[in-house]
Motif scaffolding. Structure first.
Motif, PDB file in Angstrom:
ATOM      1  N   VAL A 161      53.125  21.568 -52.344  1.00 18.42           N
ATOM      2  CA  VAL A 161      54.071  22.247 -53.081  1.00 18.42           C
ATOM      3  C   VAL A 161      55.503  21.623 -53.196  1.00 18.42           C
ATOM      4  N   ALA A 162      56.096  21.836 -54.336  1.00 21.68           N
ATOM      5  CA  ALA A 162      57.191  21.200 -54.614  1.00 21.68           C
ATOM      6  C   ALA A 162      58.375  22.116 -54.066  1.00 21.68           C
ATOM      7  N   ALA A 163      59.445  21.662 -53.174  1.00 22.15           N
ATOM      8  CA  ALA A 163      60.126  22.731 -52.503  1.00 22.15           C
ATOM      9  C   ALA A 163      61.601  22.411 -53.346  1.00 22.15           C
ATOM     10  N   PRO A 164      62.314  23.563 -53.348  1.00 21.81           N
ATOM     11  CA  PRO A 164      63.743  23.555 -53.766  1.00 21.81           C
ATOM     12  C   PRO A 164      64.445  22.608 -53.094  1.00 21.81           C
ATOM     13  N   PRO A 165      65.449  21.957 -53.975  1.00 21.95           N
ATOM     14  CA  PRO A 165      65.731  22.115 -55.310  1.00 21.95           C
ATOM     15  C   PRO A 165      65.141  21.103 -56.255  1.00 21.95           C
ATOM     16  N   THR A 166      63.844  20.683 -56.120  1.00 16.59           N
ATOM     17  CA  THR A 166      63.123  19.768 -56.878  1.00 16.59           C
ATOM     18  C   THR A 166      63.029  20.227 -58.178  1.00 16.59           C
ATOM     19  N   ARG A 167      63.375  19.248 -59.203  1.00 15.40           N
ATOM     20  CA  ARG A 167      63.487  19.777 -60.590  1.00 15.40           C
ATOM     21  C   ARG A 167      62.177  19.336 -61.157  1.00 15.40           C
ATOM     22  N   TYR A 168      61.837  20.052 -62.298  1.00 15.95           N
ATOM     23  CA  TYR A 168      60.539  19.562 -63.281  1.00 15.95           C
ATOM     24  C   TYR A 168      60.977  19.227 -64.586  1.00 15.95           C
ATOM     25  N   GLY A 169      61.370  18.042 -64.555  1.00 14.29           N
ATOM     26  CA  GLY A 169      61.923  17.637 -66.050  1.00 14.29           C
ATOM     27  C   GLY A 169      62.950  18.436 -66.493  1.00 14.29           C
ATOM     28  N   SER A 170      62.625  18.992 -67.861  1.00 12.19           N
ATOM     29  CA  SER A 170      63.830  19.925 -68.510  1.00 12.19           C
ATOM     30  C   SER A 170      63.232  21.262 -68.236  1.00 12.19           C
ATOM     31  N   ARG A 171      62.411  21.745 -67.346  1.00 13.07           N
ATOM     32  CA  ARG A 171      62.024  23.206 -67.199  1.00 13.07           C
ATOM     33  C   ARG A 171      62.752  23.738 -66.343  1.00 13.07           C
ATOM     34  N   GLY A 172      63.425  23.056 -65.529  1.00 13.32           N
ATOM     35  CA  GLY A 172      64.526  23.711 -64.375  1.00 13.32           C
ATOM     36  C   GLY A 172      63.965  23.342 -62.865  1.00 13.32           C
ATOM     37  N   ALA A 173      64.700  23.975 -62.011  1.00 15.25           N
ATOM     38  CA  ALA A 173      64.543  23.588 -60.741  1.00 15.25           C
ATOM     39  C   ALA A 173      63.544  24.463 -60.191  1.00 15.25           C
ATOM     40  N   VAL A 174      62.882  24.232 -59.039  1.00 14.15           N
ATOM     41  CA  VAL A 174      61.804  24.847 -58.153  1.00 14.15           C
ATOM     42  C   VAL A 174      62.958  26.035 -57.181  1.00 14.15           C
ATOM     43  N   GLN A 175      63.053  26.975 -57.147  1.00  8.62           N
ATOM     44  CA  GLN A 175      63.766  28.142 -56.337  1.00  8.62           C
ATOM     45  C   GLN A 175      62.990  28.886 -55.363  1.00  8.62           C
ATOM     46  N   TRP A 176      64.066  29.432 -54.540  1.00  5.24           N
ATOM     47  CA  TRP A 176      63.421  30.460 -53.555  1.00  5.24           C
ATOM     48  C   TRP A 176      63.547  31.551 -54.068  1.00  5.24           C
ATOM     49  N   ALA A 177      62.045  32.329 -54.009  1.00  9.66           N
ATOM     50  CA  ALA A 177      62.312  33.889 -54.230  1.00  9.66           C
ATOM     51  C   ALA A 177      62.374  34.651 -52.886  1.00  9.66           C
ATOM     52  N   CYS A 178      61.986  34.154 -52.013  1.00  3.66           N
ATOM     53  CA  CYS A 178      62.459  34.664 -50.383  1.00  3.66           C
ATOM     54  C   CYS A 178      62.684  33.270 -49.842  1.00  3.66           C
ATOM     55  N   ARG A 179      63.941  33.072 -49.374  1.00  2.00           N
ATOM     56  CA  ARG A 179      64.267  31.885 -48.693  1.00  2.00           C
ATOM     57  C   ARG A 179      63.745  31.608 -47.360  1.00  2.00           C
ATOM     58  N   PRO A 180      63.706  30.666 -46.683  1.00  2.00           N
ATOM     59  CA  PRO A 180      63.426  30.381 -45.356  1.00  2.00           C
ATOM     60  C   PRO A 180      64.592  31.118 -44.708  1.00  2.00           C
ATOM     61  N   THR A 181      64.356  31.779 -43.480  1.00  2.00           N
ATOM     62  CA  THR A 181      65.348  32.333 -42.638  1.00  2.00           C
ATOM     63  C   THR A 181      64.774  32.676 -41.178  1.00  2.00           C
ATOM     64  N   PRO A 182      65.734  32.559 -40.301  1.00  2.00           N
ATOM     65  CA  PRO A 182      64.975  32.826 -38.838  1.00  2.00           C
ATOM     66  C   PRO A 182      64.208  34.130 -38.897  1.00  2.00           C
ATOM     67  N   ALA A 183      64.343  35.187 -39.679  1.00  2.00           N
ATOM     68  CA  ALA A 183      63.508  36.168 -39.600  1.00  2.00           C
ATOM     69  C   ALA A 183      61.987  35.977 -40.038  1.00  2.00           C
ATOM     70  N   ASN A 184      61.810  35.086 -40.835  1.00  2.00           N
ATOM     71  CA  ASN A 184      60.608  34.735 -41.645  1.00  2.00           C
ATOM     72  C   ASN A 184      60.111  33.490 -40.965  1.00  2.00           C
ATOM     73  N   ARG A 185      60.658  32.751 -39.706  1.00  2.00           N
ATOM     74  CA  ARG A 185      59.957  31.817 -39.255  1.00  2.00           C
ATOM     75  C   ARG A 185      58.456  31.792 -38.844  1.00  2.00           C
ATOM     76  N   TRP A 186      58.200  33.050 -38.405  1.00  2.00           N
ATOM     77  CA  TRP A 186      56.689  33.097 -38.121  1.00  2.00           C
ATOM     78  C   TRP A 186      55.968  33.727 -39.106  1.00  2.00           C
ATOM     79  N   LEU A 187      55.009  33.118 -39.745  1.00  2.00           N
ATOM     80  CA  LEU A 187      54.424  33.244 -40.969  1.00  2.00           C
ATOM     81  C   LEU A 187      53.521  34.487 -40.969  1.00  2.00           C
ATOM     82  N   PRO A 188      53.188  35.188 -41.831  1.00  2.00           N
ATOM     83  CA  PRO A 188      52.062  36.157 -41.997  1.00  2.00           C
ATOM     84  C   PRO A 188      50.662  35.397 -42.226  1.00  2.00           C
ATOM     85  N   ASP A 189      49.641  36.118 -41.473  1.00  2.00           N
ATOM     86  CA  ASP A 189      48.188  35.513 -41.786  1.00  2.00           C
ATOM     87  C   ASP A 189      47.948  36.056 -43.356  1.00  2.00           C
ATOM     88  N   VAL A 190      47.240  35.328 -44.041  1.00  2.00           N
ATOM     89  CA  VAL A 190      46.623  35.869 -45.341  1.00  2.00           C
ATOM     90  C   VAL A 190      46.283  37.195 -45.386  1.00  2.00           C
TER      91      VAL A 190
END
Length: 205
Positions: A161-190
């Motif tokens: 995956v492309a991570a923020p703040p990577t830019r896709y040409g003129s389309r804009g930048a990748v953003q976080w809809a939910c940022r990495p925080t200490p609270a979500n360090r432990w990932l959920p199972d699918v």
């Protein structure tokens, strides 16, 4: 790890390695020629300008060493930040409208969320524990869906995956809809997210 506006790509890439223990590798970058931005790969019709691997052996170049990451971006400060999936996380990719519908449903359910990426290609990528690619087909069958019937794409080993703040040409930048925080360090199972994701994909067809 709050994202600082205007923070150099190098510092962001280092923080991903140091604070989240994610493997990181540099991708292509944007170049301006004659007032036109193009991908460093040289393809005038590049599908992801400035946001894809620059080398075929990208999987072996990916590293969690902050020292190595710093060195790579010192050599190419404008390179995109790419994260291989199938190592410390997999990602579930869905259309943006589906993703927002799923997020609202997950919030009502009180589901634990990991980081979520929003791409300029109008996709959302939900980070989950590795191994999702193997589990998803069976989980969907149990819910009464087939993998082919939903626009729900698991990204695991061999993908990225492309991570923020990577830019896709003129389309804009990748953003976080939910940022990495200490609270979500432990990932959920699918398994914890598949039901709201499948439901949202089915509604959005």
């Amino acid at each position: 790890m709050p994202q600082q506006r205007g923070e150099p790509l190098l510092e962001t890439a280092v923080r991903y390695a140091e604070e989240r223990h994610w493997d990181v590798f540099p991708g292509t970058w944007l170049e301006t020629a004659g007032g036109v931005q193009r991908c460093s790969c040289g393809d005038p019709v590049c599908a992801a300008p400035g946001a894809h691997p620059a080398h075929g052996d990208w999987a072996t170049r990916a590293t969690g060493s902050a020292t190595a990451v710093r060195r790579m971006w010192q050599e190419r400060p404008t390179a995109s930040i790419l994260l291989p999936t199938g190592r410390t996380f997999d990602a579930m990719s869905v259309p943006e409208t589906t993703g927002f519908l799923a997020l609202a449903r997950m919030e009502r359910m009180g589901a634990a969320l990991g980081p979520v990426i929003l791409t300029p290609e109008r996709r959302m990528q939900f980070f989950v524990l590795p191994g999702a690619c193997v589990k998803v087909p069976g989980l969907l069958r149990r819910l009464g869906w087939s993998s082919a019937s939903l626009d729900l794409v698991p990204l695991g080993e061999g993908a990225y995956v492309a991570a923020p703040p990577t830019r896709y040409g003129s389309r804009g930048a990748v953003q976080w809809a939910c940022r990495p925080t200490p609270a979500n360090r432990w990932l959920p199972d699918v398994e914890e997210l598949i039901s709201p994701l499948a439901y949202a994909c089915g509604r959005d067809r």
